[in-house]
Design a protein around this motif. Structure first.
Motif, PDB file in Angstrom:
ATOM      1  N   SER A   1       3.341  12.292   8.947  1.00 26.47           N
ATOM      2  CA  SER A   1       2.746  11.107   8.316  1.00 26.47           C
ATOM      3  C   SER A   1       1.319  11.449   7.910  1.00 26.47           C
ATOM      4  O   SER A   1       0.576  12.068   8.689  1.00 26.47           O
ATOM      5  CB  SER A   1       2.755   9.924   9.287  1.00 26.47           C
ATOM      6  OG  SER A   1       4.074   9.575   9.645  1.00 26.47           O
TER       7      SER A   1
ATOM      8  N   ARG B   1       4.080  17.303   2.648  1.00 36.66           N
ATOM      9  CA  ARG B   1       5.205  16.685   3.361  1.00 36.66           C
ATOM     10  C   ARG B   1       6.510  17.387   3.000  1.00 36.66           C
ATOM     11  O   ARG B   1       7.369  17.606   3.865  1.00 36.66           O
ATOM     12  CB  ARG B   1       5.299  15.202   3.041  1.00 36.66           C
ATOM     13  CG  ARG B   1       4.157  14.367   3.596  1.00 36.66           C
ATOM     14  CD  ARG B   1       4.460  12.878   3.534  1.00 36.66           C
ATOM     15  NE  ARG B   1       5.514  12.523   4.472  1.00 36.66           N
ATOM     16  CZ  ARG B   1       6.730  12.103   4.132  1.00 36.66           C
ATOM     17  NH1 ARG B   1       7.052  11.999   2.843  1.00 36.66           N
ATOM     18  NH2 ARG B   1       7.615  11.787   5.046  1.00 36.66           N
TER      19      ARG B   1
ATOM     20  N   ALA C   1       6.649   5.387   5.170  1.00 35.93           N
ATOM     21  CA  ALA C   1       6.448   5.774   3.772  1.00 35.93           C
ATOM     22  C   ALA C   1       6.056   7.238   3.628  1.00 35.93           C
ATOM     23  O   ALA C   1       6.145   7.799   2.541  1.00 35.93           O
ATOM     24  CB  ALA C   1       5.376   4.891   3.140  1.00 35.93           C
TER      25      ALA C   1
ATOM     26  N   ASP D   1      -6.433  -2.643   5.178  1.00 34.17           N
ATOM     27  CA  ASP D   1      -5.913  -1.929   6.348  1.00 34.17           C
ATOM     28  C   ASP D   1      -6.818  -2.070   7.560  1.00 34.17           C
ATOM     29  O   ASP D   1      -6.364  -1.908   8.697  1.00 34.17           O
ATOM     30  CB  ASP D   1      -5.754  -0.438   6.042  1.00 34.17           C
ATOM     31  CG  ASP D   1      -4.747  -0.195   4.940  1.00 34.17           C
ATOM     32  OD1 ASP D   1      -3.866  -1.049   4.759  1.00 34.17           O
ATOM     33  OD2 ASP D   1      -4.843   0.845   4.259  1.00 34.17           O
TER      34      ASP D   1
ATOM     35  N   GLY E   1      -2.387  10.153   6.330  1.00 30.20           N
ATOM     36  CA  GLY E   1      -3.329   9.109   5.966  1.00 30.20           C
ATOM     37  C   GLY E   1      -4.402   9.683   5.062  1.00 30.20           C
ATOM     38  O   GLY E   1      -4.891  10.794   5.297  1.00 30.20           O
TER      39      GLY E   1
ATOM     40  N   SER F   1       5.206   2.315   8.431  1.00 31.62           N
ATOM     41  CA  SER F   1       6.033   1.913   7.287  1.00 31.62           C
ATOM     42  C   SER F   1       7.075   2.952   6.914  1.00 31.62           C
ATOM     43  O   SER F   1       7.907   2.705   6.035  1.00 31.62           O
ATOM     44  CB  SER F   1       5.133   1.646   6.075  1.00 31.62           C
ATOM     45  OG  SER F   1       4.479   2.848   5.673  1.00 31.62           O
TER      46      SER F   1
ATOM     47  N   MET G   1      -3.141   6.680   8.335  1.00 30.95           N
ATOM     48  CA  MET G   1      -2.047   7.483   8.876  1.00 30.95           C
ATOM     49  C   MET G   1      -1.088   6.620   9.705  1.00 30.95           C
ATOM     50  O   MET G   1       0.135   6.756   9.621  1.00 30.95           O
ATOM     51  CB  MET G   1      -2.616   8.626   9.715  1.00 30.95           C
ATOM     52  CG  MET G   1      -1.570   9.593  10.268  1.00 30.95           C
ATOM     53  SD  MET G   1      -0.977   9.089  11.886  1.00 30.95           S
ATOM     54  CE  MET G   1      -2.458   9.350  12.863  1.00 30.95           C
TER      55      MET G   1
ATOM     56  N   HIS H   1       3.162   8.696   3.469  1.00 29.46           N
ATOM     57  CA  HIS H   1       1.719   8.784   3.243  1.00 29.46           C
ATOM     58  C   HIS H   1       1.202   7.399   2.860  1.00 29.46           C
ATOM     59  O   HIS H   1       1.953   6.544   2.377  1.00 29.46           O
ATOM     60  CB  HIS H   1       1.391   9.815   2.160  1.00 29.46           C
ATOM     61  CG  HIS H   1       1.833   9.402   0.784  1.00 29.46           C
ATOM     62  ND1 HIS H   1       3.080   9.709   0.275  1.00 29.46           N
ATOM     63  CD2 HIS H   1       1.199   8.684  -0.193  1.00 29.46           C
ATOM     64  CE1 HIS H   1       3.195   9.211  -0.941  1.00 29.46           C
ATOM     65  NE2 HIS H   1       2.066   8.585  -1.255  1.00 29.46           N
ATOM     66  N   HIS H   2      -0.094   7.222   3.089  1.00 33.36           N
ATOM     67  CA  HIS H   2      -0.708   5.930   2.763  1.00 33.36           C
ATOM     68  C   HIS H   2      -2.187   6.166   2.456  1.00 33.36           C
ATOM     69  O   HIS H   2      -2.877   6.903   3.166  1.00 33.36           O
ATOM     70  CB  HIS H   2      -0.573   4.970   3.952  1.00 33.36           C
ATOM     71  CG  HIS H   2      -1.144   3.605   3.678  1.00 33.36           C
ATOM     72  ND1 HIS H   2      -0.470   2.638   2.970  1.00 33.36           N
ATOM     73  CD2 HIS H   2      -2.347   3.052   4.014  1.00 33.36           C
ATOM     74  CE1 HIS H   2      -1.217   1.546   2.886  1.00 33.36           C
ATOM     75  NE2 HIS H   2      -2.359   1.770   3.515  1.00 33.36           N
TER      76      HIS H   2
ATOM     77  N   LYS I   1      -0.637   3.468   9.322  1.00 33.17           N
ATOM     78  CA  LYS I   1       0.078   2.639   8.357  1.00 33.17           C
ATOM     79  C   LYS I   1       1.272   3.404   7.786  1.00 33.17           C
ATOM     80  O   LYS I   1       2.378   2.865   7.639  1.00 33.17           O
ATOM     81  CB  LYS I   1      -0.857   2.225   7.226  1.00 33.17           C
ATOM     82  CG  LYS I   1      -1.780   1.075   7.566  1.00 33.17           C
ATOM     83  CD  LYS I   1      -1.024  -0.247   7.524  1.00 33.17           C
ATOM     84  CE  LYS I   1      -1.962  -1.419   7.723  1.00 33.17           C
ATOM     85  NZ  LYS I   1      -1.242  -2.714   7.674  1.00 33.17           N
ATOM     86  N   ALA I   2       1.057   4.667   7.449  1.00 37.47           N
ATOM     87  CA  ALA I   2       2.134   5.497   6.915  1.00 37.47           C
ATOM     88  C   ALA I   2       3.241   5.680   7.949  1.00 37.47           C
ATOM     89  O   ALA I   2       4.433   5.634   7.626  1.00 37.47           O
ATOM     90  CB  ALA I   2       1.572   6.856   6.491  1.00 37.47           C
ATOM     91  N   LYS I   3       2.859   5.860   9.205  1.00 40.53           N
ATOM     92  CA  LYS I   3       3.842   6.065  10.266  1.00 40.53           C
ATOM     93  C   LYS I   3       4.648   4.786  10.518  1.00 40.53           C
ATOM     94  O   LYS I   3       5.869   4.828  10.711  1.00 40.53           O
ATOM     95  CB  LYS I   3       3.129   6.529  11.541  1.00 40.53           C
ATOM     96  CG  LYS I   3       4.055   7.058  12.626  1.00 40.53           C
ATOM     97  CD  LYS I   3       3.258   7.556  13.819  1.00 40.53           C
ATOM     98  CE  LYS I   3       2.532   8.836  13.505  1.00 40.53           C
ATOM     99  NZ  LYS I   3       3.447   9.992  13.423  1.00 40.53           N
TER     100      LYS I   3
END
Length: 776
Positions: free
Chosen positions: A445, A426, A477, A486, A447, A475, A469, A479-480, A471-473
């Motif tokens: 993002s 990233r 954040a 989930d 995952g 939030s 992925m 990465h997740h 979830k990361a997008k």
């Protein structure tokens, strides 16, 4: 009835032919020796003419549709005529050559022509390599037979050039051609000649073998008429006639794939023929062979060399195709197919230990394609792939799945190491990319799914990395790591996306309208169209419950067109009633980069006979920060057509105010976050006052949204704000309810503003058609 009788006649003649051939063979094998006129003349003639009759009955059924049947019938008839002349006219002491030899010789070209037609009709679409294998087999077998027939050929060539010499040489040459044809068709694997091919091949082989034995006996002077050797021709012809009968009984062949194993058969025949050709050449160095045998052996080796070269090219091309099939055309990285092939084998290798699958998706990549074009998007993907490859350690598998998605299978890593790789990648992609003279920033993002904890196969890991992925997008954040919690969210997300598609098809989306009141006069001249989803089981849903998914699933253009259409339909209804209300519709980022948007809006207005000024389009300043140049072009075209432009959520972006001067704007909508604290916070009130003054100094209309109390309403009116909207005035309602509200306001006993009876819940907080911006 007639067809049944015809079939019975053909079947009876075939059985009769078989009995005659058996009787003739037994008669020749009986002890006693000497010429037996009944067997050697009468039975032999009857047998050959019954065979010809079976063939012509087959011709009567097929006509010219099956030339192989007609040619084979001609060949058998020619042979029967030659036998008749030989037996009845010339006898054993006939001169050479005679008219009978003409009948015998015509059998060969006619039969070869029948083979060519049959194979050509049924062997279309074969690979050139199989045909070349067939040629090698044909020439190689002819070379071997030429060695066997060398004495016959040598004797024929010794004489002076005459008809007798030509005829003498023609017999072995035709035998060579016949054997070559049989070997070639064997190399084709009996391709599509049908179930009768085995019978035909045996028949032709027996015929050629009888010819060869006869020729060699003639050379030695040991041939005796009316011996079991003569039965060889009768048996061979019977087998050929059976093939003709079966061929005529079947329908015309249809093209089909080569039979399984045809290529293997061709290679085996080619290899055997090549070895035979080499053996003939070696033999020629030890003993004297005919020139024809040596030439045919040489041609065999040359053809085999050509076949080897072709095989090498095919193998090289196959290897290249295999590489292309497993390679992404754009980036040169392994593709999804390669990930499944290589990744699955890696997961099965116990020596690799724990592994991790990273799924990377570029953020806002669609905006790059829409604003700069797909060529620029492709260049960005190439640079992203190269940068990822540069920052990965050896042994990890990087692939492009398609679009803006990349997958990385990390070898021998634990949870912490997988996260470290994700953070590193990233950071690498956060550095700007040089793209056609532009410095473009990108983000990604990631995952993460772990093996074997999250799945034992690649498909499961991909699915769970995809959930992580998103979830990361969602939030922001970056990465997740996938967890069991989930899964429900991922399943719900997929189900909701499908429900959104159904909602579009079944008109489950509805538009509510919220009035914007003129603070100076208390009149209402414009409304804002706001989207709602009338969900069949969850009830009326507000935009914050589904709009992110609408944007992420690519449905926003369709939803925007639907809202525009519904709003303009309502405007047309109001126009017909004499209610000239302007309607404001929110635009998403993906809509504003559509170069065809101005033409689409103009067409929708023209279709309803509405003036352009009836429509107002609301955009957010945050999007203008991201792509102001493209947005300015489209906004100028919209504004030139007469459509009004409004900046929504003003003050929430972190940009220069220069765009207020550069862009064609009619209105500014001050965000609710400034209105709520205005009563208790002097600094917030000062900001509102200064913003109103700024808008008026630029000739822009100022609208305050989120007005929820009478105190805020009065304060905005005192500060000179032009318009206001909010729950204190009227919540968003269907068009029918809005009509009642407007009618009630016109009644003399009603106040100018109708307050709501309660404060709105968080779910009821107003949301525009624009999806929430990351970082806002």
């Amino acid at each position: 009835m007639k067809q049944t009788a015809h079939a019975a006649l053909r079947g009876g003649l075939v059985w009769t032919m078989g009995l005659l051939v058996a009787a003739y063979t037994i008669g020749l094998a009986l002890p006693g020796g000497g010429l037996n006129p009944f067997v050697d003349r009468g039975l032999w003639m009857l047998t050959t003419w019954v065979q010809a009759a079976v063939c012509w009955l087959a011709v009567s059924r097929t006509g010219r549709r099956r030339w192989e049947v007609l040619l084979a019938a001609g060949a058998v008839t020619s042979l029967a005529a030659g036998n008749t002349y030989y037996v009845m006219v010339a006898g054993t002491g006939s001169p050479f050559p005679s008219v009978g030899d003409l009948g015998y010789l015509m059998f060969y070209p006619l039969m070869l022509a029948a083979l060519v037609v049959a194979v050509r009709r049924r062997a279309r679409g074969l690979a050139s390599s199989i045909w070349l294998d067939s040629a090698v087999g044909s020439v190689g077998s002819a070379a071997v037979l030429a060695v066997v027939l060398s004495p016959v050929i040598t004797i024929a060539l010794r004489g002076s050039l005459s008809v007798a010499t030509v005829v003498s040489l023609a017999y072995p040459m035709f035998d060579l051609a016949l054997v070559a044809a049989v070997a070639g068709i064997v190399a084709l694997g009996g391709v599509r000649v049908g179930t009768g091919w085995g019978v035909l091949g045996v028949g032709l082989t027996v015929y050629a073998a009888s010819d060869v034995v006869y020729a060699l006996q003639q050379v030695k002077g040991s041939y005796v008429f009316a011996t079991p050797l003569d039965a060889g021709w009768a048996i061979a012809l019977a087998l050929i006639v059976v093939w003709v009968h079966r061929t005529a009984s079947r329908d015309l062949p249809v093209p089909q794939d080569p039979p399984r194993g045809a290529g293997v058969t061709a290679m085996v025949v080619s290899a055997v023929a090549t070895a035979a050709g080499l053996g003939v050449l070696l033999m020629s160095s030890q003993t004297r062979l005919s020139v024809l045998a040596v030439v045919l052996a040489g041609v065999t080796l040359l053809a085999a060399a050509g076949r080897t070269q072709l095989a090498y090219r095919q193998v090289a091309r196959l290897a290249d195709l295999r590489r292309q099939v497993a390679t992404d055309d754009l980036t040169g990285l392994p593709n999804r197919r390669a990930l499944y092939a290589e990744g699955s084998s890696r997961l099965l290798d116990p020596r690799r230990g724990s592994q991790a699958l990273l799924l990377l998706d570029l953020d806002k990549f669609k905006e790059v394609n829409d604003s700069l074009g797909h060529h620029a998007g492709d260049l960005l993907l190439v640079q992203v792939g190269a940068r990822l490859l540069d920052h990965l350690a050896a042994g990890h598998l990087l692939t492009r799945l398609g679009g803006d998605e990349f997958a990385i299978l990390l070898d021998d890593v634990d949870r912490e190491e997988a996260v470290t790789v994700a953070v590193t990648l990233r950071a690498a992609l956060a550095d700007p990319f040089a793209l056609e003279g532009l410095s473009l920033h990108s983000s990604v993002s990631v995952g993460i799914a772990l093996f074997p904890e999250d799945g034992a196969d690649l498909s499961t890991l991909l699915r769970k990395a995809d959930i992580a992925m998103y979830k990361a997008k969602a939030s922001s954040a970056g990465h997740h790591i996938y967890s069991r919690d989930d899964d429900d969210g991922g399943t719900t997300r997929l189900r909701t996306v499908e429900e959104l598609r159904i909602a579009l098809e079944r008109d489950q989306f509805v538009v509510h309208y919220q009035p914007k009141i003129d603070l100076g006069t208390g009149e209402v001249h414009s409304v804002e169209a706001l989207l709602r989803w009338n969900h069949p089981s969850r009830g009326l849903l507000y935009p914050d419950a589904f709009l992110n998914l609408v944007e992420a699933s690519g449905l926003m253009p369709a939803v925007t067109r639907m809202v525009l259409g519904a709003a303009l339909d309502q405007a047309s209804t109001w126009q017909a009633r004499g209610e000239g209300l302007t309607i404001a519709v929110n635009l998403s980022a993906s809509s504003l980069v559509d170069a065809d948007l101005p033409e689409q809006v103009a067409a929708m207005l023209a279709a309803r006979g509405l003036p352009s000024g009836v429509l107002q389009l609301e955009i957010t300043e945050e999007f203008l920060m991201a792509d102001r140049a493209q947005g300015q072009v489209i906004l100028n075209r919209l504004r030139d057509s007469g459509v009004q432009i409004s900046i929504d959520d003003f003050g929430t972006g972190y940009s220069s105010l220069s765009y207020l001067r550069e862009l064609p704007i009619d209105e500014i909508k001050l965000d609710r976050s400034f209105i709520f604290p205005m009563i208790d916070d002097a600094r917030a009130a000062a900001l509102v006052a200064s913003t109103i003054s700024l808008a008026h100094s630029l000739g822009l209309r100022m609208v305050a949204e989120g007005v929820e109390t009478a105190v805020a309403y009065d304060e905005l009116k005192r500060l000179g704000c032009d318009q206001a909207q909010g729950y204190f005035i009227c919540r968003p309602v269907p068009a029918v309810d809005l009509g009642r509200w407007l009618g009630a306001r016109l009644a003399p006993d009603q106040p100018a503003a109708v307050p709501v009876q309660r404060s709105p819940s968080p779910l009821e907080q107003e949301a525009s058609l624009m999806p929430p911006q990351v970082g806002a």
